[in-house]
Design a protein around this motif. Structure first.
Motif, short mmCIF file in Angstrom:
data_model
loop_
_atom_site.label_atom_id
_atom_site.label_comp_id
_atom_site.label_asym_id
_atom_site.label_seq_id
_atom_site.Cartn_x
_atom_site.Cartn_y
_atom_site.Cartn_z
N LYS A 85 23.73 -17.47 1.24
CA LYS A 85 24.31 -16.73 2.37
C LYS A 85 25.15 -15.57 1.86
O LYS A 85 25.10 -14.46 2.37
CB LYS A 85 25.17 -17.67 3.22
N GLY A 86 25.97 -15.87 0.81
CA GLY A 86 26.80 -14.82 0.24
C GLY A 86 25.97 -13.72 -0.36
O GLY A 86 26.28 -12.54 -0.21
N SER A 87 24.89 -14.10 -1.04
CA SER A 87 24.00 -13.12 -1.66
C SER A 87 23.33 -12.25 -0.61
O SER A 87 23.23 -11.03 -0.77
CB SER A 87 22.94 -13.85 -2.49
N LYS A 88 22.89 -12.87 0.49
CA LYS A 88 22.25 -12.12 1.58
C LYS A 88 23.25 -11.14 2.19
O LYS A 88 22.92 -9.98 2.43
CB LYS A 88 21.75 -13.09 2.64
N SER A 89 24.47 -11.62 2.43
CA SER A 89 25.50 -10.77 3.02
C SER A 89 25.82 -9.59 2.11
O SER A 89 25.97 -8.45 2.57
CB SER A 89 26.76 -11.59 3.27
N VAL A 114 14.56 -3.63 2.41
CA VAL A 114 15.30 -2.91 3.44
C VAL A 114 14.68 -3.20 4.81
O VAL A 114 15.37 -3.52 5.78
CB VAL A 114 15.32 -1.39 3.19
N TYR A 115 13.33 -3.13 4.86
CA TYR A 115 12.64 -3.38 6.12
C TYR A 115 12.69 -4.86 6.51
O TYR A 115 12.49 -5.20 7.68
CB TYR A 115 11.18 -2.94 6.02
N HIS A 116 12.95 -5.73 5.55
CA HIS A 116 13.10 -7.15 5.85
C HIS A 116 14.35 -7.39 6.71
O HIS A 116 14.35 -8.23 7.60
CB HIS A 116 13.20 -7.96 4.55
N TYR A 117 15.40 -6.62 6.42
CA TYR A 117 16.67 -6.78 7.15
C TYR A 117 16.82 -5.82 8.33
O TYR A 117 17.53 -6.12 9.29
CB TYR A 117 17.85 -6.59 6.20
N PHE A 118 16.17 -4.67 8.25
CA PHE A 118 16.29 -3.65 9.30
C PHE A 118 14.88 -3.19 9.70
O PHE A 118 14.11 -2.76 8.85
CB PHE A 118 17.11 -2.46 8.80
N LYS A 119 14.59 -3.28 10.99
CA LYS A 119 13.21 -3.01 11.42
C LYS A 119 12.82 -1.54 11.30
O LYS A 119 11.64 -1.23 11.16
CB LYS A 119 12.99 -3.51 12.85
N ASN A 120 13.80 -0.64 11.35
CA ASN A 120 13.49 0.78 11.20
C ASN A 120 14.75 1.56 10.82
O ASN A 120 15.84 1.00 10.76
CB ASN A 120 12.86 1.36 12.48
N LYS A 121 14.58 2.83 10.57
CA LYS A 121 15.70 3.69 10.14
C LYS A 121 16.76 3.80 11.22
O LYS A 121 17.96 3.84 10.91
CB LYS A 121 15.15 5.07 9.76
N ASN A 122 16.35 3.85 12.47
CA ASN A 122 17.32 3.98 13.56
C ASN A 122 18.24 2.77 13.64
O ASN A 122 19.44 2.90 13.88
CB ASN A 122 16.60 4.18 14.89
N GLN A 123 17.67 1.59 13.47
CA GLN A 123 18.50 0.38 13.52
C GLN A 123 19.50 0.37 12.36
O GLN A 123 20.67 0.01 12.53
CB GLN A 123 17.63 -0.87 13.45
N LEU A 124 19.05 0.81 11.19
CA LEU A 124 19.93 0.87 10.03
C LEU A 124 21.04 1.89 10.27
O LEU A 124 22.21 1.65 9.95
CB LEU A 124 19.12 1.24 8.79
N PHE A 125 20.70 3.02 10.86
CA PHE A 125 21.70 4.04 11.16
C PHE A 125 22.75 3.50 12.13
O PHE A 125 23.95 3.75 11.96
CB PHE A 125 21.03 5.29 11.75
N ALA A 126 22.30 2.77 13.15
CA ALA A 126 23.23 2.18 14.12
C ALA A 126 24.20 1.22 13.43
O ALA A 126 25.39 1.18 13.76
CB ALA A 126 22.46 1.47 15.22
#
Length: 234
Positions: free
Chosen positions: A26-30, A68-80
């Protein structure tokens, strides 16, 4: 009995080990997510939302593009997420500093000056949110986004300002028509515009408001200007 105790002891030890592994993961993922968000903030600040790409963010974070895409579905979500993290840091800092300055015990006028100046200072002390301000405004204006930290913590700051305004009206120093919500929106708008419209200020005001020399002129000018609209006219 000894064998049974040993079995129970070993079982308990195995459970502890498994739980420790879970917590480590969990710590590593965070840590990984935080690292990606931090790297993305730098890339977005350098390139802007439109020109930033996931591969550059992955390279800066030291991870694969796929992760990166595993945790964030797209660039917009990451930007948010970057905007939210930046807002959280800056807003929490602002609230903490206002509390530390004991703004609630100040007389209404100096308290108003302190709140306005500290709000402007947020952008100077958090260059990342200043750099992302323009893209952030455009993004939130054209996307349905989750309620972020700015929206969540804003009412707490409005409450502080509301109390200052209430005391200022009671003392006869502030105009009765002042609306704390509109006043706070005005403060936030002008503070952010220092960076989002830096070119306009530089050309028309003949200063760079983001430089040390420019800030020394710009910040007290804005504090005085906003306060003048609050103080009761003679």
């Amino acid at each position: 009995m000894g064998d049974f105790a040993a079995i129970i002891g070993n079982f308990y030890l195995e459970c502890l080990i498994k739980e420790a592994v879970k917590l480590t993961k969990k710590g590593s993922k965070s840590d990984t997510i935080s690292n990606i968000i931090s790297a993305a903030g730098v890339v977005f600040a350098e390139s802007g939302l439109a020109d930033a790409n996931i591969q550059d963010i992955a390279d800066r974070a030291g991870v694969t593009k796929q992760l990166v895409y595993h945790y964030f579905k797209n660039k917009n979500q990451l930007f948010a997420c970057v905007i939210d993290a930046s807002s959280d840091d800056s807003m929490q800092t602002l609230i903490s500093e206002l509390q530390q300055s004991n703004i609630s015990s100040m007389a209404p006028v100096p308290a108003l000056y302190e709140l306005i100046d500290k709000t402007i200072e947020v952008y100077y002390k958090h260059p990342l949110i200043a750099s992302l301000a323009g893209d952030g405004i455009r993004y939130h204006g054209s996307h349905e986004t989750p309620r972020n930290e700015f929206a969540r913590l804003g009412p707490e700051l409005t409450k502080m300002l509301g109390e200052i305004v209430r005391r200022g009206k009671a003392s006869g120093e502030f105009r009765e028509s002042i609306n704390p919500d509109l006043l706070f929106a005005t403060i936030g708008l002008i503070a952010g515009s220092t960076f989002t419209n830096r070119y306009v200020v530089s050309v028309l005001g003949n200063i760079d408001p983001t430089s040390d020399e420019g800030a020394a002129l710009w910040r007290p000018f804005i504090v005085d200007l906003i306060s003048a609209g609050v103080l009761k006219r003679n």
